[in-house]
Design a protein around this motif. Structure first.
Motif, mmCIF file in Angstrom:
data_model
loop_
_atom_site.group_PDB
_atom_site.id
_atom_site.type_symbol
_atom_site.label_atom_id
_atom_site.label_comp_id
_atom_site.label_asym_id
_atom_site.label_seq_id
_atom_site.Cartn_x
_atom_site.Cartn_y
_atom_site.Cartn_z
ATOM 1 N N TYR A 1 0.649 -1.160 -0.098
ATOM 2 C CA TYR A 1 0.114 -0.090 0.034
ATOM 3 C C TYR A 1 0.779 1.213 -0.018
ATOM 4 C CZ TYR A 1 -5.118 -0.627 0.316
ATOM 5 O OH TYR A 1 -6.376 -0.554 0.059
ATOM 6 N N HIS A 2 2.199 1.357 0.488
ATOM 7 C CA HIS A 2 2.811 2.356 0.504
ATOM 8 C C HIS A 2 4.371 2.061 0.290
ATOM 9 C CE1 HIS A 2 3.366 6.686 1.694
ATOM 10 N NE2 HIS A 2 4.076 6.412 2.891
ATOM 11 N N LEU A 3 5.192 2.915 0.206
ATOM 12 C CA LEU A 3 6.678 2.691 -0.083
ATOM 13 C C LEU A 3 7.447 3.815 0.745
ATOM 14 C CD1 LEU A 3 6.987 2.130 -3.675
ATOM 15 C CD2 LEU A 3 6.682 0.279 -1.950
ATOM 16 N N HIS A 4 8.544 3.173 1.387
ATOM 17 C CA HIS A 4 9.613 4.185 1.748
ATOM 18 C C HIS A 4 10.704 4.152 0.914
ATOM 19 C CE1 HIS A 4 7.923 4.868 6.261
ATOM 20 N NE2 HIS A 4 7.441 5.923 5.312
ATOM 21 N N ILE A 5 11.332 5.158 0.476
ATOM 22 C CA ILE A 5 12.379 5.188 -0.524
ATOM 23 C C ILE A 5 13.854 5.979 0.154
ATOM 24 C CG2 ILE A 5 13.087 5.962 -2.640
ATOM 25 C CD1 ILE A 5 10.870 3.917 -2.805
ATOM 26 N N SER A 6 14.795 5.365 0.159
ATOM 27 C CA SER A 6 16.099 5.988 0.502
ATOM 28 C C SER A 6 16.956 4.762 0.335
ATOM 29 C CB SER A 6 16.006 6.198 1.863
ATOM 30 O OG SER A 6 16.364 5.193 2.795
#
Length: 266
Positions: A202-207
Motif C-alpha cells: 500500500y505504501h513505500l519508503h524510499i532511500s
C-alpha cells in the motif's frame, strides 16, 4: 508518472514546512507523510498542524507515521497502557488532516516475556489499532523492520501476522532501505518480497544505503538496485505513493530526489 510523497518531521520549523508547499503547488509531489508529535507541547503540536493544513488546498494524499521505537513497543507490557493511549491519540491527530493511511512499526522482543507471548501480545495490540482506525476509514500499514529483536523483516512474517490479525484494513508498507540492511539469514531479493506481498503493498519508503546501516541516503549513494525495483513495481501495477525518506533540508533537495526517482524509470 509515479506519485511521489515527502515526509515532514515535527522538528521542522514552520518556515521550513511552508517552504515545501511549492512542491505540491507545482505538482512535483502528490503526497505528504506526517508524524504524531507527541514529544512536543500542545502549542508546538498546533503550530506543526497549522503548517500541514496549509498543504491541504493542493489535495495531497495524506499519510501518518505512528509513534515508533523502544518507547512505543507493542510487544511488551512495559508501559503498555500509556503506549496504547498514545497510539489512539496519534490516530485521532491523523484524522484532523484527512490521513487515510497509517504507518506502523510492529514491535520488538525485549526479553521481558517469552518471544511467543510477545508476538501474541503484539498481534492483539495491532488488531486493537486496526479496529480503532476503522472508525475513521483508515488503513494500518505494517512496516518491515531491521534489527535482530524486531518483528517482521520478511514477506512471510507479514503474511503470518495478517492471518493472525484478520482485519480488512491491515496492509503493508515496504521500506526498501530497511530490507537492504535487515538482520536476516536469507538472500535479500527485493522483487521477490514485493511480489509475495502483491495487492497488500500500500505504501513505500524510499532511500538508499550500502547494506550496513539505514543511512537515509539519496538514490545512487548506496547499493540498492532501484531501476530493477521500480520496474518490478510498474509490472505489478503498484499505484501507491513513493514516499522519500532521504535526508533533506531545502525544497531543492526534495526536487533532486524527485528527479532521481524519475531517472530510475528511464
Amino acid at each position: 508518472m509515479i506519485r511521489k510523497c515527502f515526509t515532514v518531521n515535527p522538528n521542522r520549523t514552520i518556515e521550513e514546512i511552508n517552504s515545501y508547499e511549492i512542491l505540491l503547488k507545482d505538482g512535483i509531489y502528490q503526497g505528504v507523510e506526517i508524524f504524531y508529535p507527541y514529544l512536543k507541547t500542545k502549542e508546538q503540536q498546533e503550530i506543526y498542524l497549522s503548517g500541514i493544513k496549509s498543504y491541504l488546498k493542493y489535495n495531497p494524499e495524506m499519510v501518518c507515521h505512528l509513534p515508533y521505537g523502544k518507547a512505543n513497543n507493542l510487544a511488551s507490557y512495559e508501559n503498555l497502557e500509556v503506549i496504547m493511549e498514545r497510539y489512539y491519540n496519534a490516530i485521532d491527530f491523523a484524522s484532523r488532516v484527512g490521513c487515510k493511511k497509517l504507518t506502523l512499526h510492529p514491535g520488538e522482543y525485549d526479553g521481558t516475556i517469552s518471544k511467543s507471548d510477545a508476538l501474541n501480545l503484539m498481534i492483539s495490540n495491532i488488531k486493537k489499532l486496526c479496529l480503532y482506525a476503522a472508525k475513521y476509514d483508515m488503513t494500518v500499514m505494517l512496516e518491515n523492520l531491521i534489527g535482530e529483536i524486531e518483528f517482521m523483516k520478511t514477506p512471510e512474517d507479514y503474511l503470518e501476522y495478517k492471518q493472525m490479525i484478520n482485519e480488512p484494513n491491515l496492509k503493508m508498507i515496504f521500506d526498501v532501505a530497511h530490507y537492504h540492511t535487515a538482520h536476516i539469514k536469507e538472500n535479500k531479493d527485493i522483487v521477490r518480497f514485493i511480489t509475495i506481498i502483491g495487492d497488500d503493498l500500500y505504501h513505500l519508503h524510499i532511500s538508499d544505503n550500502d547494506g550496513t546501516r539505514d543511512a537515509h541516503g539519496p538514490i545512487g549513494s548506496g547499493t540498492i538496485d532501484f531501476k530493477t525495483y521500480f520496474k518490478a513495481l510498474k509490472l505489478m501495477n503498484y499505484e501507491g505513493l513513493y514516499s522519500s525518506e532521504v535526508l533533506f533540508n531545502t525544497p531543492n533537495d526534495l526536487l533532486n530526489t524527485a528527479n532521481n526517482m524519475d531517472d530510475c524509470l528511464k
